[in-house]
Design a protein around this motif. Structure first.
Motif, PDB file in Angstrom:
ATOM      1  N   PRO A  15      11.979   1.426  98.066  1.00 36.00           N
ATOM      2  CA  PRO A  15      13.385   1.703  97.764  1.00 36.00           C
ATOM      3  C   PRO A  15      13.540   3.000  96.961  1.00 36.00           C
ATOM      4  O   PRO A  15      12.848   3.214  95.970  1.00 36.00           O
ATOM      5  CB  PRO A  15      13.829   0.482  96.944  1.00 36.00           C
ATOM      6  N   VAL A  16      14.442   3.860  97.409  1.00 33.52           N
ATOM      7  CA  VAL A  16      14.733   5.127  96.725  1.00 33.52           C
ATOM      8  C   VAL A  16      16.209   5.130  96.358  1.00 33.52           C
ATOM      9  O   VAL A  16      17.071   5.015  97.233  1.00 33.52           O
ATOM     10  CB  VAL A  16      14.404   6.338  97.613  1.00 33.52           C
ATOM     11  N   ASP A  17      16.507   5.235  95.067  1.00 31.35           N
ATOM     12  CA  ASP A  17      17.890   5.232  94.604  1.00 31.35           C
ATOM     13  C   ASP A  17      18.598   6.499  95.068  1.00 31.35           C
ATOM     14  O   ASP A  17      18.145   7.619  94.779  1.00 31.35           O
ATOM     15  CB  ASP A  17      17.940   5.122  93.081  1.00 31.35           C
ATOM     16  N   ALA A  18      19.682   6.339  95.782  1.00 32.62           N
ATOM     17  CA  ALA A  18      20.370   7.491  96.391  1.00 32.62           C
ATOM     18  C   ALA A  18      20.945   8.431  95.339  1.00 32.62           C
ATOM     19  O   ALA A  18      20.826   9.659  95.459  1.00 32.62           O
ATOM     20  CB  ALA A  18      21.472   6.997  97.322  1.00 32.62           C
ATOM     21  N   ALA A  19      21.579   7.878  94.310  1.00 32.97           N
ATOM     22  CA  ALA A  19      22.214   8.723  93.296  1.00 32.97           C
ATOM     23  C   ALA A  19      21.177   9.532  92.520  1.00 32.97           C
ATOM     24  O   ALA A  19      21.323  10.742  92.337  1.00 32.97           O
ATOM     25  CB  ALA A  19      23.043   7.854  92.350  1.00 32.97           C
ATOM     26  N   GLU A  20      20.131   8.871  92.056  1.00 31.71           N
ATOM     27  CA  GLU A  20      19.101   9.586  91.300  1.00 31.71           C
ATOM     28  C   GLU A  20      18.436  10.647  92.159  1.00 31.71           C
ATOM     29  O   GLU A  20      18.133  11.749  91.688  1.00 31.71           O
ATOM     30  CB  GLU A  20      18.059   8.590  90.776  1.00 31.71           C
ATOM     31  N   PHE A  21      18.214  10.311  93.411  1.00 37.09           N
ATOM     32  CA  PHE A  21      17.564  11.255  94.317  1.00 37.09           C
ATOM     33  C   PHE A  21      18.426  12.501  94.498  1.00 37.09           C
ATOM     34  O   PHE A  21      17.918  13.634  94.470  1.00 37.09           O
ATOM     35  CB  PHE A  21      17.312  10.575  95.657  1.00 37.09           C
ATOM     36  N   LEU A  22      19.734  12.334  94.670  1.00 36.04           N
ATOM     37  CA  LEU A  22      20.617  13.490  94.846  1.00 36.04           C
ATOM     38  C   LEU A  22      20.705  14.329  93.579  1.00 36.04           C
ATOM     39  O   LEU A  22      20.716  15.562  93.644  1.00 36.04           O
ATOM     40  CB  LEU A  22      22.012  13.019  95.261  1.00 36.04           C
ATOM     41  N   VAL A  23      20.762  13.690  92.420  1.00 33.39           N
ATOM     42  CA  VAL A  23      20.844  14.424  91.166  1.00 33.39           C
ATOM     43  C   VAL A  23      19.584  15.265  90.958  1.00 33.39           C
ATOM     44  O   VAL A  23      19.649  16.435  90.571  1.00 33.39           O
ATOM     45  CB  VAL A  23      21.060  13.460  89.986  1.00 33.39           C
ATOM     46  N   GLU A  24      18.422  14.674  91.216  1.00 34.41           N
ATOM     47  CA  GLU A  24      17.169  15.421  91.064  1.00 34.41           C
ATOM     48  C   GLU A  24      17.108  16.597  92.041  1.00 34.41           C
ATOM     49  O   GLU A  24      16.674  17.700  91.684  1.00 34.41           O
ATOM     50  CB  GLU A  24      15.981  14.485  91.302  1.00 34.41           C
ATOM     51  N   THR A  25      17.553  16.359  93.272  1.00 30.75           N
ATOM     52  CA  THR A  25      17.540  17.433  94.268  1.00 30.75           C
ATOM     53  C   THR A  25      18.471  18.559  93.865  1.00 30.75           C
ATOM     54  O   THR A  25      18.113  19.747  93.965  1.00 30.75           O
ATOM     55  CB  THR A  25      17.953  16.878  95.640  1.00 30.75           C
ATOM     56  N   LEU A  26      19.664  18.223  93.396  1.00 29.87           N
ATOM     57  CA  LEU A  26      20.617  19.246  92.969  1.00 29.87           C
ATOM     58  C   LEU A  26      20.072  20.036  91.791  1.00 29.87           C
ATOM     59  O   LEU A  26      20.231  21.268  91.729  1.00 29.87           O
ATOM     60  CB  LEU A  26      21.951  18.588  92.599  1.00 29.87           C
ATOM     61  N   TYR A  27      19.397  19.366  90.890  1.00 27.02           N
ATOM     62  CA  TYR A  27      18.837  20.048  89.723  1.00 27.02           C
ATOM     63  C   TYR A  27      17.762  21.051  90.144  1.00 27.02           C
ATOM     64  O   TYR A  27      17.693  22.166  89.616  1.00 27.02           O
ATOM     65  CB  TYR A  27      18.260  19.020  88.757  1.00 27.02           C
ATOM     66  N   ARG A  28      16.938  20.676  91.120  1.00 25.26           N
ATOM     67  CA  ARG A  28      15.885  21.581  91.576  1.00 25.26           C
ATOM     68  C   ARG A  28      16.458  22.835  92.226  1.00 25.26           C
ATOM     69  O   ARG A  28      15.912  23.925  92.097  1.00 25.26           O
ATOM     70  CB  ARG A  28      14.961  20.860  92.560  1.00 25.26           C
ATOM     71  N   TRP A  29      17.549  22.675  92.943  1.00 22.68           N
ATOM     72  CA  TRP A  29      18.127  23.802  93.673  1.00 22.68           C
ATOM     73  C   TRP A  29      19.170  24.568  92.873  1.00 22.68           C
ATOM     74  O   TRP A  29      19.654  25.611  93.328  1.00 22.68           O
ATOM     75  CB  TRP A  29      18.763  23.310  94.971  1.00 22.68           C
ATOM     76  N   SER A  30      19.530  24.088  91.701  1.00 27.79           N
ATOM     77  CA  SER A  30      20.654  24.682  90.971  1.00 27.79           C
ATOM     78  C   SER A  30      20.372  26.104  90.500  1.00 27.79           C
ATOM     79  O   SER A  30      21.308  26.838  90.165  1.00 27.79           O
ATOM     80  CB  SER A  30      21.011  23.804  89.762  1.00 27.79           C
ATOM     81  N   GLN A  31      19.087  26.517  90.456  1.00 32.91           N
ATOM     82  CA  GLN A  31      18.773  27.874  90.035  1.00 32.91           C
ATOM     83  C   GLN A  31      19.001  28.894  91.159  1.00 32.91           C
ATOM     84  O   GLN A  31      19.023  30.097  90.910  1.00 32.91           O
ATOM     85  CB  GLN A  31      17.312  27.940  89.567  1.00 32.91           C
ATOM     86  N   THR A  32      19.144  28.419  92.388  1.00 29.06           N
ATOM     87  CA  THR A  32      19.430  29.324  93.500  1.00 29.06           C
ATOM     88  C   THR A  32      20.900  29.727  93.446  1.00 29.06           C
ATOM     89  O   THR A  32      21.778  28.870  93.320  1.00 29.06           O
ATOM     90  CB  THR A  32      19.134  28.633  94.845  1.00 29.06           C
ATOM     91  N   PRO A  33      21.218  31.027  93.528  1.00 30.58           N
ATOM     92  CA  PRO A  33      22.610  31.486  93.373  1.00 30.58           C
ATOM     93  C   PRO A  33      23.529  30.967  94.478  1.00 30.58           C
ATOM     94  O   PRO A  33      23.611  31.535  95.565  1.00 30.58           O
ATOM     95  CB  PRO A  33      22.485  33.018  93.430  1.00 30.58           C
ATOM     96  N   ARG A  34      24.197  29.877  94.220  1.00 30.42           N
ATOM     97  CA  ARG A  34      25.237  29.321  95.075  1.00 30.42           C
ATOM     98  C   ARG A  34      26.191  28.519  94.177  1.00 30.42           C
ATOM     99  O   ARG A  34      25.858  28.201  93.035  1.00 30.42           O
ATOM    100  CB  ARG A  34      24.669  28.385  96.156  1.00 30.42           C
TER     101      ARG A  34
END
Length: 290
Positions: free
Chosen positions: A123-142
């Motif tokens: 089981p993979v928690d959808a909310a936590e997974f999205l937050v972690e993914t967004l945090y990893r990509w947040s340094q890319t200029p968008r």
């Protein structure tokens, strides 16, 4: 017939029945021969596919070591070079080697999708997974944003799921300007959880939507080598989704952007917890391997 108790026509049934039986036997033998030929061709094709898959795995694996060695030497040259022209050439070599490493990695992944140990589900928690993914990509200029997130989990291999979602995000980044909008979201519908990556980029022509998930397919062949990719990212997403017994789909309008949706089976387990911001994740870089 000789005694006159039957008409002469009665004798015609004997050769007629025999002829019908011979024809049926001949037809059955032809069908059997055709089925045997089809089975032989099918087995031959399966062997060819196995050989091709094994060849792809071997090539991808064998490329890893020389690429790593060459990359290390190129990085040393970049650090030690006092001539800016030499350093610039070394950086070009590094970029190309990184591209080759990503290509080998994706080819190896695609070749391994049919193996029994391709997925390790949990089981993979959808909310936590999205937050972690967004945090990893947040340094890319968008202009990043997080949309709706459900209190639900998916039955998935987290590493493979990360590769799939990163490939969708990488695709969105490549087709949006630095000030373009990209939103990550998810929703729970019945027995499925749907992850969505929405961008306000260039969009996809309607005629190309049906083929973008094919291997080595590139919609815009005029894009640069740095942003054009190999045409394997969306193929990787499709392979991972189908391995999870899910699917991927897209809705796009030219000039307005696209919405890619990764549809996966929901897990019966639910966390019921609010997603927490990760604290020890490094930002994504251009040379990472989504």
């Amino acid at each position: 017939v000789l005694r006159g108790k039957q008409d002469l026509d009665y004798l015609a049934e004997v050769p007629l029945l025999a002829t019908m039986f011979v024809i049926m036997a001949w037809h059955s033998r032809r069908r059997l021969a055709a089925m045997e030929e089809m089975e032989r061709v099918s087995e031959h094709n399966l062997r060819l596919l196995d050989h091709q898959r094994q060849f792809l795995q071997d090539v991808s694996h064998e490329l890893g070591t020389p690429i790593t060695i060459a990359l290390g030497h190129a990085e040393l040259i970049t650090k030690a070079a006092t001539d800016q022209a030499i350093a610039k050439d070394a950086r070009v070599a590094i970029d190309e080697l990184l591209r080759m490493r990503r290509l080998a990695s994706r080819m190896l992944l695609l070749a391994a999708t049919d193996s029994p140990d391709f997925l390790h589900l949990k089981p993979v928690d959808a909310a936590e997974f999205l937050v972690e993914t967004l945090y990893r990509w947040s340094q890319t200029p968008r202009r990043w944003s997080l949309g709706t997130v459900p209190e639900a989990s998916v039955q998935a291999d987290e590493d493979r799921l990360t590769l799939a979602l990163d490939a969708l995000i990488e695709n969105a980044v490549n087709h949006t300007d630095p000030d373009g909008r990209i939103e990550l979201s998810a929703r729970h519908e019945g027995e499925k959880v749907i992850f969505a990556v929405t961008d306000a980029g260039s969009g996809i022509p309607a005629a190309e939507v049906g083929r973008i998930f094919g291997r080595f397919t590139r919609v815009d062949t005029g894009r640069s080598r740095q942003t054009g990719g190999f045409g394997l990212g969306l193929a990787v997403v499709k392979a991972i989704a189908e391995a999870h017994r899910g699917s991927v789909q897209v809705q796009s309008t030219v000039g307005k952007g696209s919405v890619f949706e990764l549809i996966l089976p929901a897990s019966t387990a639910r966390s019921g917890l609010a997603p927490a911001r990760p604290t020890a994740l490094s930002p994504a870089r251009a040379d990472d391997d989504p």
